[in-house]
Enzyme design. Structure first.
Site, PDB file in Angstrom:
ATOM      1  N   TYR A   1      -1.334   0.440  10.728  1.00  0.00           N
ATOM      2  CA  TYR A   1      -1.714  -0.510   9.454  1.00  0.00           C
ATOM      3  C   TYR A   1      -0.472  -0.182   8.561  1.00  0.00           C
ATOM      4  CZ  TYR A   1      -3.643  -0.955   4.655  1.00  0.00           C
ATOM      5  OH  TYR A   1      -3.869  -1.219   3.519  1.00  0.00           O
TER       6      TYR A   1
ATOM      7  N   GLU B   1       0.084   3.569   1.805  1.00  0.00           N
ATOM      8  CA  GLU B   1       0.323   4.117   3.093  1.00  0.00           C
ATOM      9  C   GLU B   1       1.714   4.045   3.694  1.00  0.00           C
ATOM     10  OE1 GLU B   1      -1.818   4.889   6.205  1.00  0.00           O
ATOM     11  OE2 GLU B   1      -2.616   6.166   4.698  1.00  0.00           O
TER      12      GLU B   1
ATOM     13  N   SER C   1       0.934  -1.052   0.038  1.00  0.00           N
ATOM     14  CA  SER C   1      -0.075   0.036   0.174  1.00  0.00           C
ATOM     15  C   SER C   1       0.955   1.261  -0.186  1.00  0.00           C
ATOM     16  CB  SER C   1      -0.748   0.012   1.252  1.00  0.00           C
ATOM     17  OG  SER C   1      -1.578   1.257   1.445  1.00  0.00           O
TER      18      SER C   1
END
Ligand code: NAP
Ligand code: GDD
Length: 320
Positions: A148, A126, A124
């Site tokens: 996460y 992120e 990801s």
């Protein structure tokens, strides 16, 4: 002989689009699902009789071993994860177990049962978090800003490590935000388009949001699952960034969605401080030139087209 694929997270947004895509290519598709007291197959209801669903859980090593044994897949797409960033602060350990260690459990099962299978890990943007470079590409250092993001960095590097340690065809797709009418309603795009539809139809008056200034590189999930497949069809396993190369603020998203329904967002949107995150990812914008060059991948749906598609779908769904 057609190929066989195993998809974890098949009941999620990406799992449903990927399963459709693989079926259209003639694959036999196995999907791993978690046992629950009520079924959660809405996104795959329309293809349910074409896929083979089996129970398994990223927390349960034996279930993963058995599933790979039974399905004997050529390709494995590991999409299952606790994927909602705010929940990763309220359930950091569970997020680490699913989203981080779950990847090692999958890789160990592949290594033990079918090490020649090709493995895709859903990494990801992120992971870039507090971005160290603009735009972000494969070589940009990671600086995750949530439990996460930290768990995804672990998942990314364990995938790279199994490739380098054991010569497995294991790749990490670093995907930027991708959305669709099947997006979970807690994510900001769908929260906005669902809210707009409800306000338009008189079912709701206001919409509470957090940080309107955050910027994301948003694409269409249908375009992104094609990239996952392409990554497993190459001569050599490599990691790729998948993104549109455009960034937009949450406020721009809100403006387009409300305008499309003939509404003024300022009459309805309220900011709610409880929705502000403990640490924010302020800006994401990806450079996917490697994927364009080597995979021949490109996006087909624009940001504006995506938001309008989602508003229309929510209005259609809620209309009496
Ligand atoms: P999603 O809609 O939240 O789907 C997540 C899936 O994982 C669901 O099928 C869920 O099953 C399953 N799952 C969760 N915990 C599990 C466990 N312990 N065992 C087995 N299955 C479990 O996520 P998505 O948007 O499709 O994203 C797919 C993957 O890509 C995720 O790994 C996500 O982190 C990653 N990713 C997404 C984006 C994006 O913008 N969408 C961007 C980059 C990376 P239930 O239905 O039973 O809950
Ligand atoms: N969810 C949500 N709800 N986000 C809001 C809200 C709100 O009410 N108001 C503002 N935002 C802002 C968040 O602060 C964030 O900056 C941005 O909108 C996007 O939030 P999400 O849609 O929840 O997505 P995300 O970027 O945190 O994470 C998604 O994309 C990642 C890829 O970058 C998820 O799909 C992750 O699983 C994925 O890895």
């Amino acid at each position: 002989m057609g190929k066989t694929a195993l998809v974890t997270g098949i009941t999620g947004q990406d799992g449903s689009y990927l399963a459709e895509f693989l079926l259209s290519k003639g694959y036999t598709v196995y999907g791993m699902v978690r046992r629950s007291s009520t079924e959660n197959f809405d996104r795959i209801e329309h293809i349910r009789d074409q896929v083979i669903l089996r129970q398994g859980d990223l927390l349960d090593q034996l279930s993963l071993l058995n599933l790979i044994e039974e399905s004997n897949p050529d390709e494995i797409y590991n999409l299952a994860a606790q994927s909602f960033v705010p929940t990763s602060w309220t359930k950091p350990l569970l997020t680490g177990e699913f989203t981080g260690l779950g990847v090692t459990r999958m890789l160990e099962a592949v290594r033990a049962v079918k090490s020649k299978a090709r493995f895709y890990q859903a990494s990801s943007s992120e992971m870039f978090g507090l971005v160290q470079e603009v735009p972000q590409k494969e070589t940009t250092p990671f600086y995750p800003r949530s439990p996460y993001g930290v768990a995804k960095v672990y998942g990314h590097f364990i995938t790279v490590n199994y490739r380098e340690s054991y010569g497995m065809y294991a790749v990490s797709g670093i995907l930027f935000n991708h959305e669709s009418p099947r997006r979970g309603k807690e994510f900001v795009t769908r929260k906005v388009t669902d809210g707009v539809a409800r306000i338009k139809l008189g079912l709701q008056k206001e919409l509470k949001l957090g940080n309107l200034e955050a910027k994301r590189d948003w694409g269409f999930a249908g375009d992104y699952v094609r990239a996952m497949w392409l990554m497993l069809q190459q001569d050599k396993p490599q990691d790729y960034v998948i993104a549109t190369g455009e960034t937009h603020s949450v406020q721009e998203l809100v403006e387009i969605a409300f305008n499309h329904a003939g509404l003024n967002w300022k009459d309805h949107v309220k900011t709610d401080p409880t929705l502000i995150r403990p640490a924010e990812v302020d800006l994401l914008i990806g450079d996917s030139s490697k994927a364009k060059r080597e995979l021949g991948w490109k996006t087909e749906v624009s940001f504006e087209g995506l938001v309008k598609m989602m508003v229309d779908a929510d209005i259609q769904r809620l209309k009496p």
